[in-house]
Write a protein that holds these residues in place. Structure first.
Motif, PDB file in Angstrom:
ATOM      1  N   ILE A 186      -0.398  15.298  -7.041  1.00 38.87           N
ATOM      2  CA  ILE A 186       1.028  14.923  -6.545  1.00 38.87           C
ATOM      3  C   ILE A 186       1.899  15.679  -6.866  1.00 38.87           C
ATOM      4  O   ILE A 186       2.295  15.938  -8.353  1.00 38.87           O
ATOM      5  N   GLY A 187       2.632  16.806  -6.383  1.00 37.19           N
ATOM      6  CA  GLY A 187       3.838  17.564  -6.800  1.00 37.19           C
ATOM      7  C   GLY A 187       4.951  17.606  -6.024  1.00 37.19           C
ATOM      8  O   GLY A 187       4.687  17.273  -4.707  1.00 37.19           O
ATOM      9  N   ALA A 188       5.953  18.232  -6.237  1.00 34.80           N
ATOM     10  CA  ALA A 188       6.418  18.898  -7.572  1.00 34.80           C
ATOM     11  C   ALA A 188       7.729  18.717  -7.589  1.00 34.80           C
ATOM     12  O   ALA A 188       8.308  18.990  -6.708  1.00 34.80           O
ATOM     13  N   THR A 189       8.236  18.347  -9.004  1.00 35.45           N
ATOM     14  CA  THR A 189       9.740  18.805  -9.049  1.00 35.45           C
ATOM     15  C   THR A 189      10.152  20.170  -9.305  1.00 35.45           C
ATOM     16  O   THR A 189       9.257  20.960  -9.248  1.00 35.45           O
ATOM     17  N   THR A 190      11.406  20.290  -9.002  1.00 33.61           N
ATOM     18  CA  THR A 190      11.916  21.672  -9.013  1.00 33.61           C
ATOM     19  C   THR A 190      13.195  21.735 -10.093  1.00 33.61           C
ATOM     20  O   THR A 190      14.136  21.092  -9.672  1.00 33.61           O
ATOM     21  N   GLU A 191      12.995  21.995 -11.393  1.00 40.06           N
ATOM     22  CA  GLU A 191      14.057  21.844 -12.110  1.00 40.06           C
ATOM     23  C   GLU A 191      14.175  23.274 -12.934  1.00 40.06           C
ATOM     24  O   GLU A 191      13.350  23.618 -13.331  1.00 40.06           O
ATOM     25  N   GLU A 192      15.505  23.591 -13.116  1.00 40.97           N
ATOM     26  CA  GLU A 192      15.887  24.772 -13.664  1.00 40.97           C
ATOM     27  C   GLU A 192      16.650  24.567 -15.028  1.00 40.97           C
ATOM     28  O   GLU A 192      17.735  24.103 -15.170  1.00 40.97           O
ATOM     29  N   GLN A 193      15.936  24.319 -16.265  1.00 37.51           N
ATOM     30  CA  GLN A 193      16.430  23.926 -17.416  1.00 37.51           C
ATOM     31  C   GLN A 193      15.617  24.856 -18.658  1.00 37.51           C
ATOM     32  O   GLN A 193      15.460  23.986 -19.860  1.00 37.51           O
ATOM     33  N   GLY A 194      15.364  26.040 -18.280  1.00 36.94           N
ATOM     34  CA  GLY A 194      14.659  26.757 -19.479  1.00 36.94           C
ATOM     35  C   GLY A 194      13.219  26.603 -19.736  1.00 36.94           C
ATOM     36  O   GLY A 194      12.633  25.977 -18.735  1.00 36.94           O
ATOM     37  N   HIS A 195      12.674  26.838 -20.911  1.00 33.81           N
ATOM     38  CA  HIS A 195      11.270  26.786 -21.153  1.00 33.81           C
ATOM     39  C   HIS A 195      11.006  25.311 -21.648  1.00 33.81           C
ATOM     40  O   HIS A 195      10.416  25.126 -22.685  1.00 33.81           O
ATOM     41  N   VAL A 209       8.462  11.754 -13.136  1.00 36.02           N
ATOM     42  CA  VAL A 209       7.397  10.869 -12.715  1.00 36.02           C
ATOM     43  C   VAL A 209       7.834   9.918 -11.804  1.00 36.02           C
ATOM     44  O   VAL A 209       7.240   9.565 -10.644  1.00 36.02           O
ATOM     45  N   TYR A 210       8.945   9.201 -12.065  1.00 33.49           N
ATOM     46  CA  TYR A 210       9.454   7.969 -11.277  1.00 33.49           C
ATOM     47  C   TYR A 210       9.720   8.597  -9.729  1.00 33.49           C
ATOM     48  O   TYR A 210       9.350   8.138  -8.569  1.00 33.49           O
ATOM     49  N   GLU A 211      10.510  10.029  -9.770  1.00 36.90           N
ATOM     50  CA  GLU A 211      10.489  10.368  -8.224  1.00 36.90           C
ATOM     51  C   GLU A 211       9.569  10.835  -7.419  1.00 36.90           C
ATOM     52  O   GLU A 211       9.420  10.627  -6.524  1.00 36.90           O
ATOM     53  N   LEU A 212       8.467  11.457  -8.173  1.00 34.48           N
ATOM     54  CA  LEU A 212       7.349  11.939  -7.648  1.00 34.48           C
ATOM     55  C   LEU A 212       6.522  10.713  -7.110  1.00 34.48           C
ATOM     56  O   LEU A 212       6.095  10.574  -5.844  1.00 34.48           O
ATOM     57  N   LEU A 213       6.312   9.496  -7.756  1.00 31.94           N
ATOM     58  CA  LEU A 213       5.762   8.423  -7.323  1.00 31.94           C
ATOM     59  C   LEU A 213       6.504   7.681  -6.094  1.00 31.94           C
ATOM     60  O   LEU A 213       5.941   7.559  -5.180  1.00 31.94           O
ATOM     61  N   ARG A 214       7.984   7.770  -6.513  1.00 38.25           N
ATOM     62  CA  ARG A 214       8.841   6.997  -5.313  1.00 38.25           C
ATOM     63  C   ARG A 214       8.473   7.902  -3.963  1.00 38.25           C
ATOM     64  O   ARG A 214       8.280   7.172  -3.126  1.00 38.25           O
ATOM     65  N   ASP A 215       8.460   9.100  -4.045  1.00 37.73           N
ATOM     66  CA  ASP A 215       8.577   9.811  -2.807  1.00 37.73           C
ATOM     67  C   ASP A 215       7.066   9.724  -2.205  1.00 37.73           C
ATOM     68  O   ASP A 215       6.802   9.710  -0.755  1.00 37.73           O
ATOM     69  N   THR A 241       3.248  26.247   5.871  1.00 37.43           N
ATOM     70  CA  THR A 241       4.032  25.117   5.848  1.00 37.43           C
ATOM     71  C   THR A 241       5.244  25.386   4.679  1.00 37.43           C
ATOM     72  O   THR A 241       6.366  24.591   4.619  1.00 37.43           O
ATOM     73  N   GLU A 242       5.296  26.467   3.947  1.00 34.59           N
ATOM     74  CA  GLU A 242       6.251  26.858   2.837  1.00 34.59           C
ATOM     75  C   GLU A 242       6.879  27.877   3.420  1.00 34.59           C
ATOM     76  O   GLU A 242       7.835  28.380   2.405  1.00 34.59           O
ATOM     77  N   LEU A 243       6.994  28.210   4.621  1.00 37.73           N
ATOM     78  CA  LEU A 243       7.752  29.208   5.105  1.00 37.73           C
ATOM     79  C   LEU A 243       9.306  29.127   4.898  1.00 37.73           C
ATOM     80  O   LEU A 243       9.559  27.814   5.308  1.00 37.73           O
ATOM     81  N   ARG A 282      14.304  12.599   0.777  1.00 32.27           N
ATOM     82  CA  ARG A 282      15.522  12.469   0.207  1.00 32.27           C
ATOM     83  C   ARG A 282      15.765  14.120  -0.188  1.00 32.27           C
ATOM     84  O   ARG A 282      16.282  14.295  -1.054  1.00 32.27           O
ATOM     85  N   GLY A 283      15.542  15.173   0.603  1.00 30.67           N
ATOM     86  CA  GLY A 283      15.632  16.588   0.209  1.00 30.67           C
ATOM     87  C   GLY A 283      14.856  17.185  -0.765  1.00 30.67           C
ATOM     88  O   GLY A 283      15.135  18.261  -0.990  1.00 30.67           O
ATOM     89  N   GLN A 284      13.882  16.314  -1.131  1.00 33.82           N
ATOM     90  CA  GLN A 284      12.894  16.923  -2.391  1.00 33.82           C
ATOM     91  C   GLN A 284      11.540  17.056  -1.471  1.00 33.82           C
ATOM     92  O   GLN A 284      11.224  16.077  -0.849  1.00 33.82           O
ATOM     93  N   HIS A 285      10.986  18.184  -2.111  1.00 31.96           N
ATOM     94  CA  HIS A 285       9.583  18.305  -1.251  1.00 31.96           C
ATOM     95  C   HIS A 285       8.508  17.642  -1.989  1.00 31.96           C
ATOM     96  O   HIS A 285       8.814  17.467  -3.345  1.00 31.96           O
ATOM     97  N   VAL A 286       7.785  16.856  -1.298  1.00 30.14           N
ATOM     98  CA  VAL A 286       6.559  16.330  -2.078  1.00 30.14           C
ATOM     99  C   VAL A 286       5.251  16.351  -1.376  1.00 30.14           C
ATOM    100  O   VAL A 286       5.262  16.646  -0.252  1.00 30.14           O
ATOM    101  N   TYR A 287       4.324  16.871  -2.068  1.00 28.35           N
ATOM    102  CA  TYR A 287       3.127  16.930  -1.508  1.00 28.35           C
ATOM    103  C   TYR A 287       1.864  16.429  -2.355  1.00 28.35           C
ATOM    104  O   TYR A 287       1.787  16.090  -3.500  1.00 28.35           O
TER     105      TYR A 287
END
Ligand code: GLY
Length: 383
Positions: free
Chosen positions: A272-281, A290-296, A54-56, A256-261
């Motif tokens: 429930i996961g997961a966001t994908t964010e590139e902002q360092g450590h 949290v809002y986006e995950l719950l909304r989706d 499914t993640e192919l 809306r273009g975001q993966h939710v599982y």
């Protein structure tokens, strides 16, 4: 202070480092793992979906082969861990249902279905009604979906606990400190110094430090490409016994273009996961995440708003430049990589442990590992 010499020093006691350490010890090598809290790391946050089909992704067929090989090994790997430790890993052959919430999603899933078929992968197209028959909690608007019976799940926390115990029983030593510097002897990696000043000498060093791997002081420039941290925020809900089975299998969608599982565990945990964010450590849990995950997730399974929210968390996926892992010998003699697993660390743990363990024991890079040589990013010498 110095520890006794080990055949192998593994830097990083997450599930990848532990898996490699366990297999290396089973091959008869003396092994030390250096980590302040073995069994920690991204697996403490991960949902544990084992989803090579499914993640192919287009263009990632070599990674698919590695993922399929690991998925096929999972049942035996988990059973062996349970046999030697008495601990359950939460491995469950649930399958996964990937659903579409609108006609654009449905077209995208149909394309994925055709791509999977071209590669000989098993997935079944279902109508919206058939999806809801399998999972009655799905939103009434679900337009169709793909049922992938071979994509399963494991509990990353239980897996990590079992690996620490398996390593202990196999004679792996733990140095509970942070590796502060890679030590060299001439042109070879020869061990590490910890932040407590302890020297851990070793014949080979395995770098399995996740998204911090390329930052290890003492690592000569150019030996490892950058491994970037990709933050994933994750929620944990609890399904009370009276509501079970809330979901019987992993359920996922692109909203809306975001993966939710959603990954339902046997003990009632629903991840429930997961966001994908590139902002360092940065592992801050944000209101927006949290809002986006719950909304989706709510768009997919509206009834989940009734469930208690018991935990929020964020982990860092170690992303290599091509999102595939770095496995095997590096340009620095004595230094072996087992890192850069990006979204697939939990899935790829059994195959990484086997392949890197075999390399450490025999000096031979198994064919399956060859496409993932860390050297693939080095500039080719001019001819
Ligand atoms: N493999 C799931 C994730 O990285 O979010």
């Amino acid at each position: 202070m110095a520890r006794p010499h080990s055949d192998v020093l593994v830097i990083g006691g997450g599930i990848i480092g532990l898996g490699v350490a366990w297999r290396a010890a089973q091959h008869g090598l003396s092994v030390t793992v250096v980590d302040p809290a073995p069994g920690g790391g991204a697996a403490q946050v991960a949902a544990g979906m084992l989803a090579p089909v499914t993640e192919l992704q287009y263009g990632e067929e070599p990674l698919l082969r590695l993922g399929m090989a690991s998925n096929e090994r999972y049942a035996a790997f988990a059973a062996e861990l349970t046999e030697v430790t008495g601990l359950d890993t939460g491995y469950r052959e649930t399958g996964t249902l990937a659903v579409a919430l609108d006609s654009d999603d449905r077209e995208e899933l149909r394309e994925l279905h055709a791509f999977q078929a071209r590669l000989g992968l098993t997935s079944h197209w279902l109508t919206g009604r058939e999806c809801r028959r399998l999972e009655p909690m799905l939103a009434p608007g679900v337009r169709g979906g793909l049922h992938v019976t071979g994509d399963h799940q494991v509990d990353g926390r239980r897996l990590a606990r079992a690996l620490v115990e398996a390593c202990t029983r196999a004679g792996v030593a733990f140095e509970r400190a942070l590796a502060a510097e890679l030590l060299l002897e001439g042109d070879r990696a020869a061990g590490a110094r910890t932040d407590a000043g302890t020297v851990c000498p070793a014949g080979r060093v395995v770098l399995a430090a996740g998204s911090r791997s390329h930052l290890l002081p003492g690592l000569p420039p150019g030996v490892l490409p950058p491994v970037r941290p990709v933050k994933g925020q994750v929620l944990r809900l609890h399904v009370p016994p009276a509501y079970r089975p809330f979901l019987a299998r992993n359920v996922r969608a692109v909203v809306r273009g975001q993966h939710v599982y959603l990954v339902p565990r046997a003990d009632g945990e629903l991840v429930i996961g997961a966001t994908t964010e590139e902002q360092g450590h940065d592992t801050t849990v944000t209101a927006g995440g949290v809002y986006e995950l719950l909304r989706d997730a709510h768009a997919l399974v509206p009834g989940l708003t009734e469930l208690p929210l018991v935990e929020t968390g964020a982990g860092l996926r170690p992303g290599s430049p091509d999102n595939a892992p770095l496995l095997g010998p590096t340009a620095l003699p004595g230094l072996v990589a087992a890192t850069g697993h990006y979204r697939n660390g939990v899935l790829l743990t059994p195959v990484t442990a086997d392949l890197v363990g075999t390399y450490l024991a025999t000096g031979r890079v198994p064919d399956l590992a060859a496409p993932f040589s860390p050297d693939r990013f080095r500039p080719k010498a001019a001819v």
